[in-house]
Scaffold this motif. Structure first.
Motif, PDB file in Angstrom:
ATOM      1  N   PRO A  49       0.799  -1.238   0.000  1.00 38.65           N
ATOM      2  CA  PRO A  49       0.000   0.000   0.000  1.00 38.65           C
ATOM      3  C   PRO A  49       0.831   1.287   0.000  1.00 38.65           C
ATOM      4  CG  PRO A  49      -0.114  -1.102   2.140  1.00 38.65           C
ATOM      5  CD  PRO A  49       0.706  -1.966   1.264  1.00 38.65           C
ATOM      6  N   SER A  50       2.148   1.144   0.128  1.00 40.92           N
ATOM      7  CA  SER A  50       2.985   2.347   0.126  1.00 40.92           C
ATOM      8  C   SER A  50       4.278   2.056  -0.619  1.00 40.92           C
ATOM      9  CB  SER A  50       3.293   2.771   1.560  1.00 40.92           C
ATOM     10  OG  SER A  50       4.110   1.810   2.183  1.00 40.92           O
ATOM     11  N   ILE A  72       4.669   4.326   6.615  1.00 42.56           N
ATOM     12  CA  ILE A  72       3.557   5.164   7.073  1.00 42.56           C
ATOM     13  C   ILE A  72       2.644   4.329   7.965  1.00 42.56           C
ATOM     14  CG2 ILE A  72       3.628   6.801   5.173  1.00 42.56           C
ATOM     15  CD1 ILE A  72       1.414   5.209   3.798  1.00 42.56           C
ATOM     16  N   ASN A  73       1.675   4.998   8.579  1.00 38.24           N
ATOM     17  CA  ASN A  73       0.686   4.307   9.424  1.00 38.24           C
ATOM     18  C   ASN A  73       1.291   3.723  10.690  1.00 38.24           C
ATOM     19  OD1 ASN A  73      -1.525   4.770   7.843  1.00 38.24           O
ATOM     20  ND2 ASN A  73      -2.056   2.625   7.511  1.00 38.24           N
TER      21      ASN A  73
HETATM   22  C1  LIG Z   1      -3.163   2.838   6.743  1.00 42.07           C
HETATM   23  O1  LIG Z   1      -4.271   2.619   7.580  1.00 42.07           O
HETATM   24  C2  LIG Z   1      -5.529   2.754   6.937  1.00 42.07           C
HETATM   25  C3  LIG Z   1      -6.655   2.628   7.948  1.00 42.07           C
HETATM   26  O2  LIG Z   1      -6.217   2.017   9.106  1.00 42.07           O
HETATM   27  C4  LIG Z   1      -5.651   1.712   5.821  1.00 42.07           C
HETATM   28  O3  LIG Z   1      -6.851   1.891   5.130  1.00 42.07           O
HETATM   29  C5  LIG Z   1      -4.484   1.874   4.846  1.00 42.07           C
HETATM   30  O4  LIG Z   1      -4.512   0.840   3.883  1.00 42.07           O
HETATM   31  C6  LIG Z   1      -3.174   1.832   5.589  1.00 42.07           C
HETATM   32  N1  LIG Z   1      -2.128   2.166   4.653  1.00 42.07           N
HETATM   33  C7  LIG Z   1      -0.948   1.572   4.676  1.00 42.07           C
HETATM   34  C8  LIG Z   1       0.028   2.057   3.687  1.00 42.07           C
HETATM   35  O5  LIG Z   1      -0.657   0.698   5.458  1.00 42.07           O
END
Ligand SMILES: *[C@@H]1O[C@H](CO)[C@@H](O)[C@H](O)[C@H]1NC(C)=O
Ligand SMILES: *[C@@H]1O[C@H](CO)[C@@H](O)[C@H](O)[C@H]1NC(C)=O
Ligand SMILES: *[C@@H]1O[C@H](CO)[C@@H](O)[C@H](O)[C@H]1NC(C)=O
Ligand SMILES: *[C@@H]1O[C@H](CO)[C@@H](O)[C@H](O)[C@H]1NC(C)=O
Ligand SMILES: *[C@@H]1O[C@H](CO)[C@@H](O)[C@H](O)[C@H]1NC(C)=O
Length: 287
Positions: A49-50, A72-73
């Motif tokens: 996701p990043s 991130i996160n």
């Molecule tokens: C970050 O957290 C959000 C909600 O908790 C989630 O939707 C998203 O996919 C996460 N992103 C990453 C890069 O982990």
């Protein structure tokens, strides 16, 4: 704002335990963190996701740093722990919201830790490129003062200010390189948003915090292309020094000339040397 051209940098594990060979004295510093960011919307093929664009990692490694990814996160506690384990931070270019993204959240946490650390004499440099530049402007001004410019895919020469020659960033650059930077179209611009000289000048916080080292013009608006903080080891370029040696997408604005590659190395080498400053040795805020 300034999307990366290519490759995804996956995971880099710092090999702290690796022993140097017999008789060798390896220096393990500096370790520079590079902040990840959310993938571009609609990028279905992305394996995670990043991402971190590979060019930023190569850019720092090419000047002698070790690089660690900052995801991130994560919790504030985790970021604080990372902060005290690294010697500097690079905020890369990209295309996320610089007020609401997880990238901006992490950047704010590190920025505030760096302000505090530097104020206490614990030297911690930050470098912002393109989106990273814009992110720093938002963190300092506490609002978004950017404006749209026609600068999406163009290589420009820098218009240096009177402060450039004696700036920390440029003062050790070779004279002929400064000449190339000011005369040749070798700085890669891939941004839709810019910090105009007008908005910088009108904003007390920005004006007090940063010294403008170069400007550019899209034909309509004059914007800041390079700046450094007056009392903190923070540096920001709206252009992309990491692209010239390390990205090969063929489009207008990409430059691979010798002088562009040299300029890239000198910026990286400068920042890496800032990361290598022994913490208690220097405190810019006392200048
Ligand atoms: C970050 O957290 C959000 C909600 O908790 C989630 O939707 C998203 O996919 C996460 N992103 C990453 C890069 O982990
Ligand atoms: C970092 O500092 C060490 C110790 O002073 C030095 O040996 C090394 O050359 C420096 N490395 C870089 C990349 O600046
Ligand atoms: C100044 O900043 C505002 C946002 O606060 C923006 O709407 C405006 O376009 C900017 N003007 C210039 C000239 O940069
Ligand atoms: C070179 O820079 C000038 C601005 O000084 C700009 O007008 C011109 O379009 C640039 N040329 C190229 C080929 O990028
Ligand atoms: C910086 O110094 C060089 C000479 O070393 C000079 O040619 C140039 O005009 C100076 N630049 C500025 C912006 O003052």
């Amino acid at each position: 704002m300034c999307p990366p051209a290519a490759a995804v940098f996956a995971v880099l594990t710092a090999c702290v335990a690796c022993a140097p060979g017999r008789g060798q004295q390896l220096n393990y510093r500096p370790i520079i963190g590079v902040l990840a960011q959310e993938n571009l919307p609609g990028d279905q093929s992305a394996p995670a996701p990043s991402y971190i664009a590979a060019s930023y990692v190569k850019y720092l490694e090419g000047a002698g740093a070790r690089v660690v990814p900052i995801r991130i996160n994560r919790t504030e506690e985790e970021y604080t722990k990372i902060f005290y384990s690294i010697n500097g931070l690079l905020l890369p270019g990209g295309d996320v919201d610089i007020q609401t993204s997880q990238f901006s959240r992490a950047a704010r946490i590190f920025y505030n830790l760096a302000l505090k650390a530097n104020d206490a004499g614990d030297f911690f440099p930050i470098w912002g490129t393109c989106q990273g530049f814009q992110q720093l402007s938002v963190l300092t001004a506490n609002k978004n003062l950017l404006t749209l410019t026609d600068t999406k895919s163009v290589a420009l020469p820098l218009t240096f200010t009177a402060a450039a020659n004696s700036s920390r960033l440029f003062q050790s650059f070779p004279k002929d390189l400064m000449q190339s930077l000011s005369e040749e179209n070798i700085t890669a611009n891939f941004h839709s948003w810019s910090l105009s000289v007008q908005n910088y000048t009108r904003n007390y916080k920005l004006k007090k915090f940063y010294r403008v080292l170069s400007t550019n013009n899209d034909g309509v608006k004059e914007f800041i292309s390079t700046m450094e903080a007056k009392h903190f080891p923070f540096y920001a370029v709206q252009w992309h020094p990491e692209k010239s040696p390390f990205e090969w997408i063929d489009k207008p604005g990409m430059v691979h000339t010798t002088s562009a590659v040299r300029a890239s190395f000198y910026t990286a080498s400068f920042f890496v040397s800032e990361g290598n400053v022994t913490h208690t040795l220097m405190t810019y805020h006392m200048f």
